[in-house]
Each structure stands twice: as structure tokens, then as C-alpha cells.
Write an enzyme that holds these catalytic residues in place. Structure first.
Site, short mmCIF file in Angstrom:
data_model
loop_
_atom_site.label_atom_id
_atom_site.label_comp_id
_atom_site.label_asym_id
_atom_site.label_seq_id
_atom_site.Cartn_x
_atom_site.Cartn_y
_atom_site.Cartn_z
N THR A 70 -5.13 7.47 8.29
CA THR A 70 -4.93 6.42 7.54
C THR A 70 -6.33 5.57 7.39
OG1 THR A 70 -3.88 4.19 7.14
CG2 THR A 70 -4.36 4.67 9.33
N GLY A 71 -6.69 5.08 6.32
CA GLY A 71 -7.70 4.31 6.13
C GLY A 71 -8.54 4.77 4.99
N THR A 104 -0.53 2.36 4.54
CA THR A 104 -0.22 3.74 4.18
C THR A 104 0.80 4.09 5.43
OG1 THR A 104 -2.29 4.11 3.19
CG2 THR A 104 -0.84 6.14 4.39
N ARG A 117 -8.29 8.17 -9.17
CA ARG A 117 -8.67 8.71 -7.96
C ARG A 117 -7.57 9.18 -6.96
NH1 ARG A 117 -7.27 6.71 -2.62
NH2 ARG A 117 -9.09 6.94 -1.10
N VAL A 118 -7.90 10.18 -6.20
CA VAL A 118 -6.94 10.73 -5.13
C VAL A 118 -7.60 10.62 -3.83
CG1 VAL A 118 -5.62 12.75 -4.33
CG2 VAL A 118 -5.76 12.30 -6.86
N GLY A 119 -6.60 10.22 -2.81
CA GLY A 119 -7.41 9.99 -1.25
C GLY A 119 -6.91 11.19 -0.54
N ASP A 120 -6.96 11.00 0.69
CA ASP A 120 -6.56 12.14 1.68
C ASP A 120 -5.20 12.23 1.76
OD1 ASP A 120 -6.63 9.42 2.83
OD2 ASP A 120 -6.05 10.18 4.97
N SER A 135 0.84 -1.26 -0.08
CA SER A 135 0.03 0.10 -0.09
C SER A 135 0.89 1.30 0.06
CB SER A 135 -1.04 -0.03 1.32
OG SER A 135 -0.19 -0.20 2.16
N THR A 172 1.59 6.92 0.29
CA THR A 172 0.69 5.64 0.04
C THR A 172 0.51 5.51 -1.37
OG1 THR A 172 -1.69 4.84 0.73
CG2 THR A 172 -1.60 7.26 -0.30
N GLY A 181 -9.82 7.30 2.76
CA GLY A 181 -9.64 8.61 2.56
C GLY A 181 -10.83 9.44 2.26
C1 SD4 Z 1 -6.16 6.58 0.88
N1 SD4 Z 1 -6.10 7.01 3.20
O1 SD4 Z 1 -5.80 6.63 -0.19
C2 SD4 Z 1 -5.29 6.18 2.24
C3 SD4 Z 1 -5.07 4.67 2.24
C4 SD4 Z 1 -4.72 4.27 3.44
O2 SD4 Z 1 -4.71 2.55 4.83
O3 SD4 Z 1 -4.50 4.84 4.47
N2 SD4 Z 1 -4.99 2.98 3.55
O4 SD4 Z 1 -7.44 6.77 1.00
#
Ligand code: SD4
Length: 323
Positions: A232-233, A181, A209-212, A79, A199, A235
Site C-alpha cells: 500500500t502507499g 487501499t 494513471r495506474v498504480g501498483d 480510497s 483501490t 504505487g
Molecule cells: C496506488 N498503492 O494506487 C495505491 C494507493 C494506496 O494507500 O495504496 N494508497 O498507488
């Protein structure tokens, strides 16, 4: 149920560090010893690297960059960096950001074929008039700075993607068991706080796609007067609540790092119609005194902490309706 949050700090005298103490460690006003580094998940090699830099009187920004690079280079971590799981079309794309104690920040989004996204983010911060670079522009900038292009899709991640494609069922993975991440926060001996987050994002995300993680205030936020937080998690849920900024602002109001993380998690789970049972979000935070805390929605999240007591992985508290 694991309700442990952080280790009680041991008195310096009892550790017998004695006369060399001032050469090795320094103290905050509240008698907390510095330096200190924390990171999301079980990433002891990364915190070890950061710690080595901090102990030599290194800068918290260098510690963050070098610590994050350890996981980016680890092919087994699916990841982050090389070996990251791809999007639905088989492209590995990375997101990262970094923030220093002067309030500077840099980030890269949808970066392909360059494994050390955290270092590119740092250079965006230091060498450009901008905060974020995306996609082809981010890669072009990285190459101009001397980064090597390489294929980030390892055989293992490709095989997993091919297997996934047979069903093409998209579900966020709640906890990726080995690690995830990496988000890291450090305070150096000069009591300066920096942070970083890197990450490959959610596995099998839509292309583009873009996350947090590269979004300052969502995936990461630092205020050197107050503290720092990193997420984390899933996003999308962190972005919708501007999570890391929220955690830091709660600490500004006097919340402990743990209480601040918990309140930010409650902000997500208490949203009308929240389906929080189906996803994970975790926060870690540190305040200016070196106090640390973490909180997650689901069981299974952890934080690695390296301070003068050693390098330890600590299970996080998590949301429980019954409390
Ligand atoms: C995301 N927060 O791209 C990241 C992924 C992540 O544990 O943290 N995974 O959404």
C-alpha cells in the site's frame, strides 16, 4: 515508538479449545494454527468477513474476494470502491487484482462505475484467457458478467475534490487516517494461500494513471510454496522495485515476513536521491507457516490480523534512520 510487530501465538492447550480443535482449526508443520487472514490498515470488518468464510472450511480465494468487497462497498472509505476520491478531473477509477494458490491471477485497471473491482478481477482470472483488462474493455466485460453500473463519486468525495480544485496542489497523502487501499492475504485450513488488492488509487492522480495495486508482482504476489505479500502507499515506488515479488523472493531465501518487508522498504529508501520523507509505502506479508509481518516507511501504517486469537489491528514497524 511502537515496535510491536505481531502477537506471540498462544498454545492451543492454554486456550482450552480441547477436543473440538481439529474440527475448527488445522495446524501447519510448525504448529501454527490455521486459518489466518491479514490485511493492510484497520479493516476489522473485512477480516471478520474473510475469517467467517475460512472458519467454515472455505477457500482462501473466496475469503479474499468477500473480505475485500466489504471495503469496496463502504462509502466512507475514500480510497477504495464506492466513495473513492477521484482523479484531477473528477473521475473515480479503480484498480484491483487477485491471485490464488495455483499461481493464477486476474486484474482490472482504470475500471469506472463498477464498485466491486475485486470480483471483476476474479472473473478476468476465471473466465477469460487474459490476466488484465483495462478501462472500457474492463467495464464492458463486467457488465456482460452482470455487474451493475453506478456512480462511484459520493457527495463527500465530490465536495472534497471541488475543495481540492481551488488550489490544485498535488501531494501524495502519507496516511489516509481512517483506512486506505485494502490488500489482503489469507491461508485456509488446507494451507492454501490467496491474496487480493483493491483501490481507487491515489487521490487526484492524473487521468489514466495506474498504480501498483493491479500489477501482479508489485501490488500483490502469492507463491503457495512460500507465502504472499501485498503493498500500500505510493504505487510508483512499489512498481519501480517490484515490491511484493521482492518480499516473497526474500522469504524464499529464508527471511521472516517482517525482515522481508523491511528489506523491501530499505530498497526504496536507500535509492540514490530518494525523497522517501514525503511519501508512504507499507508492506504486509505471510509465509507458508502462517507467520506474519509488516513494515512501512513512515509511522502510522498498520495491519489487521484475524487468527484463532481474535481480530486485532497491529501497528507496523517503520523505517528509522537511527537504527
Ligand atoms: C496506488 N498503492 O494506487 C495505491 C494507493 C494506496 O494507500 O495504496 N494508497 O498507488
Amino acid at each position: 515508538m511502537d515496535r510491536r510487530s505481531f502477537i506471540k501465538r498462544t498454545g492451543v492447550a492454554s486456550l482450552g479449545i480441547g477436543l473440538n480443535f481439529h474440527k475448527t482449526f488445522s495446524k501447519t508443520k510448525n504448529d501454527i494454527t490455521l486459518p489466518i487472514v491479514i490485511a493492510t490498515w484497520d479493516v476489522k470488518k473485512a477480516t471478520q468477513k474473510a475469517w467467517e468464510i475460512l472458519l467454515k472450511n472455505g477457500d482462501s480465494l473466496d475469503a479474499i474476494e468477500q473480505g475485500c468487497r466489504i471495503e469496496e462497498a463502504n462509502e466512507k472509505g475514500q480510497s477504495v470502491g464506492i466513495g473513492g476520491l477521484p482523479d484531477r478531473e473528477g473521475n473515480v477509477s479503480l484498480d484491483a487484482c487477485i491471485m490464488d494458490y495455483k499461481g493464477n491471477c486476474g486484474s482490472v485497471v482504470y475500471l469506472k462505475n463498477i464498485k466491486h473491482a475485486i470480483s471483476v478481477a476474479r472473473l478476468v482470472m476465471e473466465k477469460t484467457p487474459h490476466v488484465m483488462l483495462a478501462g472500457d474493455g474492463a467495464k464492458k466485460f463486467a457488465v456482460s458478467m452482470g455487474f451493475k453500473e453506478e456512480n462511484l463519486l459520493t457527495e463527500k468525495s465530490e465536495a472534497d475534490w471541488v475543495k481540492w480544485k481551488k488550489k490544485e496542489k498535488y501531494n501524495p497523502i502519507i496516511n489516509i487516517e481512517n483506512h486506505d487501499t485494502i490488500g489482503m492475504l489469507a491461508i485456509d485450513k488446507n494451507n492454501n494461500i490467496s491474496g487480493g488488492c483493491t483501490t481507487s488509487g491515489l487521490a487526484y492522480k492524473m487521468q489514466g494513471r495506474v498504480g501498483d495495486s493491479p500489477i501482479i508482482g508489485s501490488g500483490l504476489y502469492i507463491d503457495n510454496e512460500i507465502g504472499g505479500a501485498v503493498a500500500t502507499g505510493l504505487g510508483e515506488e512499489v512498481i519501480k522495485t517490484v515490491g511484493s515479488f521482492l518480499v516473497v523472493e526474500l522469504m524464499r531465501q529464508g527471511y521472516s515476513p517482517e525482515e522481508a518487508c523491511k528489506t523491501a522498504i530499505h530498497r526504496i529508501v536507500n535509492k540514490p536521491g530518494s525523497n522517501y520523507q514525503n511519501f508512504q509505502v507499507g508492506y504486509i506479508a505471510i509465509n507458508k507457516n502462517g507467520d506474519t509481518g509488516s513494515y512501512a516507511i513512515q509511522k502510522g501504517f498498520s495491519m489487521t490480523k484475524y487468527d484463532m486469537n481474535g481480530n486485532e489491528n497491529i501497528s507496523s514497524l517503520f523505517f528509522d534512520k537511527k537504527i
